[in-house]
Scaffold this motif. Structure first.
Motif, PDB file in Angstrom:
ATOM      1  N   VAL A   1     -30.304  14.442   0.133  1.00  0.00           N
ATOM      2  CA  VAL A   1     -30.799  15.201   1.271  1.00  0.00           C
ATOM      3  C   VAL A   1     -31.174  14.234   2.381  1.00  0.00           C
ATOM      4  O   VAL A   1     -31.963  13.324   2.171  1.00  0.00           O
ATOM      5  CB  VAL A   1     -32.033  16.045   0.871  1.00  0.00           C
TER       6      VAL A   1
ATOM      7  N   LEU B   1     -35.330  14.317   4.548  1.00  0.00           N
ATOM      8  CA  LEU B   1     -36.550  14.611   3.802  1.00  0.00           C
ATOM      9  C   LEU B   1     -37.408  13.351   3.732  1.00  0.00           C
ATOM     10  O   LEU B   1     -36.892  12.259   3.526  1.00  0.00           O
ATOM     11  CB  LEU B   1     -36.237  15.058   2.371  1.00  0.00           C
TER      12      LEU B   1
ATOM     13  N   GLU C   1     -40.068  13.519  -1.430  1.00  0.00           N
ATOM     14  CA  GLU C   1     -39.718  14.939  -1.484  1.00  0.00           C
ATOM     15  C   GLU C   1     -38.304  15.088  -2.008  1.00  0.00           C
ATOM     16  O   GLU C   1     -37.459  14.240  -1.809  1.00  0.00           O
ATOM     17  CB  GLU C   1     -39.834  15.593  -0.105  1.00  0.00           C
ATOM     18  N   ARG C   2     -38.075  16.195  -2.695  1.00  0.00           N
ATOM     19  CA  ARG C   2     -36.747  16.490  -3.237  1.00  0.00           C
ATOM     20  C   ARG C   2     -36.515  17.991  -3.131  1.00  0.00           C
ATOM     21  O   ARG C   2     -37.456  18.749  -2.924  1.00  0.00           O
ATOM     22  CB  ARG C   2     -36.641  16.016  -4.681  1.00  0.00           C
ATOM     23  N   VAL C   3     -35.280  18.417  -3.289  1.00  0.00           N
ATOM     24  CA  VAL C   3     -34.949  19.833  -3.276  1.00  0.00           C
ATOM     25  C   VAL C   3     -34.568  20.254  -4.690  1.00  0.00           C
ATOM     26  O   VAL C   3     -33.770  19.594  -5.347  1.00  0.00           O
ATOM     27  CB  VAL C   3     -33.786  20.135  -2.294  1.00  0.00           C
ATOM     28  N   GLU C   4     -35.195  21.333  -5.162  1.00  0.00           N
ATOM     29  CA  GLU C   4     -34.899  21.899  -6.476  1.00  0.00           C
ATOM     30  C   GLU C   4     -34.684  23.396  -6.317  1.00  0.00           C
ATOM     31  O   GLU C   4     -35.627  24.112  -5.971  1.00  0.00           O
ATOM     32  CB  GLU C   4     -36.061  21.668  -7.450  1.00  0.00           C
TER      33      GLU C   4
ATOM     34  N   SER D   1     -29.904  21.099  -6.607  1.00  0.00           N
ATOM     35  CA  SER D   1     -30.699  20.031  -7.206  1.00  0.00           C
ATOM     36  C   SER D   1     -29.839  18.801  -7.396  1.00  0.00           C
ATOM     37  O   SER D   1     -28.708  18.900  -7.854  1.00  0.00           O
ATOM     38  CB  SER D   1     -31.245  20.466  -8.566  1.00  0.00           C
TER      39      SER D   1
ATOM     40  N   GLY E   1     -33.466  25.363  -4.119  1.00  0.00           N
ATOM     41  CA  GLY E   1     -33.855  25.978  -2.847  1.00  0.00           C
ATOM     42  C   GLY E   1     -35.301  25.760  -2.458  1.00  0.00           C
ATOM     43  O   GLY E   1     -35.769  26.299  -1.462  1.00  0.00           O
ATOM     44  N   TRP E   2     -36.030  24.965  -3.229  1.00  0.00           N
ATOM     45  CA  TRP E   2     -37.428  24.653  -2.936  1.00  0.00           C
ATOM     46  C   TRP E   2     -37.548  23.175  -2.593  1.00  0.00           C
ATOM     47  O   TRP E   2     -36.939  22.328  -3.245  1.00  0.00           O
ATOM     48  CB  TRP E   2     -38.311  24.926  -4.146  1.00  0.00           C
ATOM     49  N   VAL E   3     -38.356  22.845  -1.607  1.00  0.00           N
ATOM     50  CA  VAL E   3     -38.705  21.463  -1.332  1.00  0.00           C
ATOM     51  C   VAL E   3     -39.921  21.166  -2.206  1.00  0.00           C
ATOM     52  O   VAL E   3     -40.878  21.951  -2.240  1.00  0.00           O
ATOM     53  CB  VAL E   3     -39.042  21.237   0.153  1.00  0.00           C
TER      54      VAL E   3
ATOM     55  N   GLU F   1     -37.213  26.139   1.134  1.00  0.00           N
ATOM     56  CA  GLU F   1     -36.623  25.334   2.212  1.00  0.00           C
ATOM     57  C   GLU F   1     -36.777  26.045   3.545  1.00  0.00           C
ATOM     58  O   GLU F   1     -36.524  27.243   3.663  1.00  0.00           O
ATOM     59  CB  GLU F   1     -35.135  25.101   1.956  1.00  0.00           C
TER      60      GLU F   1
END
Length: 81
Positions: free
Chosen positions: A10, A13, A17-20, A6, A22-24, A58
């Motif tokens: 990235v 993307l 959108e963001r990554v938290e 987090s 391991g989740w997009v 992801e």
């Protein structure tokens, strides 16, 4: 391949959108659709035109799910049902 965390920048993307963990994650205003979805956090409907979050692991966009924003924020206590 280096794992993203987090807050890491990235590349590639789409905007919004963001990554938290391991989740997009993408926050939606809800204005673009009249569809309803079932939140995996609480198992209630995400009503049409309601702001909410779409999240997927992801690299697995086919597993995307629509969450109520508070349910996503409490996901460590609310596992998908």
């Amino acid at each position: 391949m280096q794992e993203l965390r987090s807050g890491d920048p990235v590349v590639g993307l789409p905007a919004g959108e963001r990554v938290e963990d391991g989740w997009v994650v993408r926050s939606l205003s809800g204005a673009a659709t009249d569809k309803t979805y079932r939140c995996p956090g609480c198992d209630h409907e995400v009503a049409a035109r309601t702001p909410h979050v779409v999240a997927w692991p992801e690299g697995q966009p086919d597993l995307r799910r629509h969450w109520h924003t508070p349910c996503w924020a409490a996901r460590d206590r609310r596992r998908p049902r």
